[in-house]
Write an enzyme that holds these catalytic residues in place. Sequence first.
Site, mmCIF file in Angstrom:
data_model
loop_
_atom_site.group_PDB
_atom_site.id
_atom_site.type_symbol
_atom_site.label_atom_id
_atom_site.label_comp_id
_atom_site.label_asym_id
_atom_site.label_seq_id
_atom_site.Cartn_x
_atom_site.Cartn_y
_atom_site.Cartn_z
ATOM 1 N N HIS A 83 -32.162 18.497 -33.012
ATOM 2 C CA HIS A 83 -32.253 17.495 -31.946
ATOM 3 C C HIS A 83 -32.826 18.130 -30.676
ATOM 4 C CE1 HIS A 83 -30.313 13.925 -33.589
ATOM 5 N NE2 HIS A 83 -29.405 14.695 -34.143
ATOM 6 N N CYS A 107 -34.221 14.985 -37.034
ATOM 7 C CA CYS A 107 -32.909 15.077 -37.677
ATOM 8 C C CYS A 107 -32.826 14.216 -38.945
ATOM 9 C CB CYS A 107 -31.811 14.748 -36.684
ATOM 10 S SG CYS A 107 -30.203 15.412 -37.222
ATOM 11 N N GLU A 161 -34.498 16.813 -28.534
ATOM 12 C CA GLU A 161 -34.495 15.808 -27.459
ATOM 13 C C GLU A 161 -33.154 15.714 -26.732
ATOM 14 O OE1 GLU A 161 -32.583 13.514 -30.794
ATOM 15 O OE2 GLU A 161 -34.039 15.124 -30.586
#
Length: 296
Positions: free
Chosen positions: A231, A141, A233
Amino acid sequence: MPLIIPEDIPAFRALKEYAFIMGQKRAKSQDIRPLEVLIINLMPIKIETENQILALLANSPLQVNITLLSTATYIGKNTPKSHLDKFYVNFDSIKHKNFDGAIVTGAPIEHLEFEQVKYWRELVAIMDYLKHNCTSTLYLCWGAMAGLYHFHKIQKIPLKEKLFGVFEHFWVEKDLLLNGLDEIVKIPHSRHSGINESQVATNPNLKILLQGKESGITALKDNKDFFILGHPEYSKNTLESEYQRDLNKGLPIHKPFNYFDSQENPILSWRSSASVMFSNWLNFAVYQDTPFILES
């Protein structure tokens, strides 16, 4: 093989029910050299980000030892100092070492020009260090935008409205990072900025991997590092928490797209893709290329 983390870090308790992790004491008894991965955590709520990234690293069959790094020039107030003191290092303490891999997280500071960020000069030093002392780095990001700007002069540009939700991406070029993924890859986004895609198109040192109709260019690589503007994650409830946070602050925000079901419950639709990408990065970009002996 397991991810090696301290037994008393919060992630150990959070991950042990569904991820392959091992305490440091147990790992020391095994005659295996784990991969050394440095995580530069720029997010304000560091424990949540730790848990998200460690959960993905723990899905790899490789043994991984992690080092957590925070900036010394700016210390946020959203993570207990006791946690930072116990589990984090600063750059000066590790800059003499080499690492197999590194991950640079995002940060909620998109409204600032890069040079206005309090820790920008320190981050530049860290990124330059990673280019020479790390086999491969994964930038996420805002971290990806910072890396693209610093190394390739790709400008960050403001979006008309926040890109917020879970979006589909298609392959642009084949790469081992995408090995095993479907042709449509879902990744969460939560950002107010994008990158100058015309500059990317004319840069011979960048290879576009994933692109989306709504999100634009999302995953790129250069000769050794990867840049993911989303993102992957994020955990299941992260977008919901960010949505409620902005509502409570009275900020203009729409519901995250492609995220809630008809009963307003969040749907986790990107986890398998994220797991594959992180495992591919560890295996193909780090493990396959890193030397057996990491010389300082």
